[in-house]
Design an enzyme around this catalytic site. Structure first.
Site, PDB file in Angstrom:
ATOM      1  N   TYR A 484       0.798  -1.300   0.036  1.00 13.28           N
ATOM      2  CA  TYR A 484      -0.057  -0.023  -0.089  1.00 13.28           C
ATOM      3  C   TYR A 484       0.909   1.213   0.023  1.00 13.28           C
ATOM      4  O   TYR A 484       0.717   2.128   0.859  1.00 13.28           O
ATOM      5  CB  TYR A 484      -0.865   0.098   1.136  1.00 13.28           C
ATOM      6  CG  TYR A 484      -1.957  -1.095   1.069  1.00 13.28           C
ATOM      7  CD1 TYR A 484      -2.106  -1.629   0.125  1.00 13.28           C
ATOM      8  CD2 TYR A 484      -2.974  -1.122   2.460  1.00 13.28           C
ATOM      9  CE1 TYR A 484      -3.307  -3.011   0.340  1.00 13.28           C
ATOM     10  CE2 TYR A 484      -3.867  -2.140   2.543  1.00 13.28           C
ATOM     11  CZ  TYR A 484      -4.135  -2.742   1.084  1.00 13.28           C
ATOM     12  OH  TYR A 484      -5.118  -3.674   1.127  1.00 13.28           O
ATOM     13  N   ARG A 485       1.754   1.285  -1.061  1.00 16.60           N
ATOM     14  CA  ARG A 485       2.721   2.258  -1.117  1.00 16.60           C
ATOM     15  C   ARG A 485       2.153   3.784  -0.686  1.00 16.60           C
ATOM     16  O   ARG A 485       1.243   4.213  -1.256  1.00 16.60           O
ATOM     17  CB  ARG A 485       3.451   2.196  -2.610  1.00 16.60           C
ATOM     18  CG  ARG A 485       4.198   3.334  -2.726  1.00 16.60           C
ATOM     19  CD  ARG A 485       5.849   2.815  -2.409  1.00 16.60           C
ATOM     20  NE  ARG A 485       6.082   1.621  -3.163  1.00 16.60           N
ATOM     21  CZ  ARG A 485       7.456   1.019  -3.111  1.00 16.60           C
ATOM     22  NH1 ARG A 485       8.129   1.335  -2.093  1.00 16.60           N
ATOM     23  NH2 ARG A 485       7.678   0.121  -3.752  1.00 16.60           N
TER      24      ARG A 485
END
Length: 575
Positions: A484-485
């Protein structure tokens, strides 16, 4: 005659000066025009290729297909504007040697290489950079080899999760694999960042089932598990493969799934006698601790009120997969989660592959072939993540509802842990978020317009609600999920403080595993060629900072010597 010869000499010298000036310009600022020919020639020299025209896998900005190839796997519209930095080239390898050549040649020329498998990186890290760069797009390398007898699959990095699920279903109706619910996600990025899905509580992460892998290292060598060694094999199972090389494939052990599974979706809203607060309080107690065959995702969204026009309320939706029959899960939750009020008519029994289709939000009756599609409508979006280790209080939830209603757009996805995740030690893989975590939060906001003011508004919403959640989530450090950059939590400029900058986001993504990742990175890529805004840095006491101009200087030196040689030959000829 002497006058004629002198004129020739002057002409040759003038030509030399022009060429040297042109070559020198490459050092200052590489351009698509200046990089294309040297890169193509280098690729030809370093590729054992059966491809008749290597130029067919190379797209410069002047190529009419450049934009369509680049945009095909852009999954966040925030990074698809005219102002978004574009690569000098896009390389689309068809075989292993093309990847090897691309690594060697990008390193030789001294240009950053970005690696893209599916493009779902939320911050566009795989196809955007603020320095000159080349995109190595793996989408053609999508082969999947099934060995049903041994329950093993070899999956190339450019394959999608949907393709993997389909190929499993083709061969077996009682095998599956624990990965994500979005079928267009690329295997390379998903697995190397950990990889989770709705069987996480029963089977853990995708990387917990990786048996082998192939990677192209910084020297262009293809290494399998035995050749790369235990450390590097450990690192690319949750530490982000693009920090260490180019993942070619993963070999995975498949898992057993029952012939019949059950899915259900139950919704509640604040307008229903405030049942949402009670429901979420009970969900926090039940979802991480119930039967490990049951995964209950909780979605929280601000929606328009059905009772009062123009008013917002909060809707809670429980989406679930149970690896068993409907009667069993209704009985189980009747005892463990009475506030959900689950009834058999809320449930649908189906095969595992049909549950994959259901979770991917396809229409009822959709055939498994739909999982092979790669079309994806990119929206403007922002994502963030958190981990919750103690239940959020009633007051905390009621305050959250107020925030959500006031902001009006941002939603949450709560993904329960427990089960198998509690049985695996934090350093088994680089992914550290195991026992002690009740659930993971995804903050989610999407919008449709590209206006700067609108983007700022929604980005600010995400920041504001993330700030509100601070007392209720992990701390010291506040944890985050690599896949979930989120560039808000820190980026790296790879200057003299590279290690310290990397430690900021590295500790959040990897906890105590960060230091081991740094040691491995320093050993396998001391020059830090494989890098991005949140890659693993090298250890300053061992590695040397990457010199971005070194490769270009070497290229210029080689080209300069060639020009000098031609000049001397011409000069001698006329004399």
């Amino acid at each position: 005659m002497r006058e004629s010869t002198s004129l020739v000499h002057l002409s040759a010298i003038s030509l030399l000066l022009v060429l040297v000036d042109h070559v020198s310009s490459l050092v200052a600022a590489p351009t698509p025009e200046s990089v294309y020919t040297p890169f193509l020639q280098c690729l030809k020299n370093h590729t054992n290729s059966s491809t008749p025209q290597l130029s067919s896998i190379l797209y410069a900005r002047s190529n009419s297909s450049f934009s369509s190839v680049l945009q095909a796997y852009v999954r966040n519209a925030r990074y698809n504007s005219t102002s978004t930095p574009k690569p000098l080239l896009v390389v689309t390898p068809l075989q292993q040697s093309h990847v090897q050549g691309a690594v060697i040649c990008a390193k030789t020329i001294g240009v950053q290489l970005k690696i893209r498998s599916g493009g779902h990186d939320f911050e566009g890290v795989s196809y955007v950079s603020h320095e000159p760069f080349i995109v190595l797009d793996m989408f053609n390398l999508r082969n999947i080899t099934m060995d049903v007898q041994n329950e093993v699959a070899v999956v190339q990095a450019g394959a999608t999760l949907g393709e993997l699920y389909y190929r499993i279903w083709e061969k077996s109706k009682v095998l599956g694999f624990p990965s994500g619910v979005c079928p267009t996600v690329g295997v390379g990025g998903h697995f190397s960042g950990g990889g989770y899905g709705n069987m996480i509580r029963k089977h853990g992460l995708s990387v917990d089932h990786v048996l082998d892998a192939e990677i192209v290292d910084v020297n262009g060598r293809v290494l399998n598990k035995e050749e790369m060694g235990d450390d590097l094999f450990w690192a690319i199972r949750g530490g982000g493969g693009s920090s260490f090389g180019v993942i070619l494939s993963y070999t995975v052990k498949l898992v057993s799934v029952p012939e019949i599974v059950t899915v259900f979706r139950v919704e509640r809203s604040l307008e229903q006698n405030d049942t949402v607060t009670e429901l979420v309080l009970q969900w926090q107690e039940v979802a991480p601790n119930t039967d490990d065959r049951l995964f209950m995702r909780l979605l929280l969204q601000p929606v328009s009120s059905k009772a009062v026009k123009g008013k917002k309320t909060v809707r809670a939706t429980v989406m679930a997969l149970f690896l068993g029959g409907a009667d069993e899960v209704v009985t189980l939750l009747g005892k463990d989660f009475p506030l959900l009020g689950l009834k058999k008519e809320n449930c649908s029994e189906m095969s595992w592959i049909d549950s994959v289709i259901w979770w991917a939000n396809f229409d009822n009756g959709t055939k498994p072939e739909a999982l092979l599609g790669r079309n994806y409508s990119a929206e403007f979006l922002k994502r963030k993540s958190d981990y919750v280790q103690t239940p959020i209080s009633r007051d905390g939830l009621e305050g959250l509802w107020k925030e959500m209603i006031e902001l009006g757009k941002i939603g949450f996805v709560f993904n329960p842990y427990g089960g198998k995740m509690n049985e695996i030690v934090p350093d088994a893989t680089p992914f550290p978020h195991r026992a002690g975590n009740l659930f993971k939060i995804q903050y989610s906001v999407n919008w449709e317009q590209s206006e700067v003011a609108e983007e700022k508004n929604f980005m600010d919403q995400a920041t504001r609600v993330y700030s509100y959640m601070t007392p209720f989530v992990s701390n010291s450090p506040r944890r985050a999920f690599l896949n979930y950059r989120d560039l808000d939590i820190g980026t790296n400029n790879f200057g003299k403080n590279s290690y310290e900058e990397g430690e900021v986001y590295g500790a959040k993504y990897f906890g105590n595993n960060f230091q081991r990742l740094v040691k491995i990175k320093t050993a396998v890529d001391p020059g830090n060629f494989f890098r991005n805004e949140q890659s693993i840095p090298t250890n300053p006491s061992v590695g040397k900072p990457f010199n971005r101009s070194l490769g270009r200087k070497l290229m210029v030196k080689g080209v300069g010597l060639l020009i000098l040689e031609l000049f001397i030959i011409r000069l001698l000829y006329f004399v």
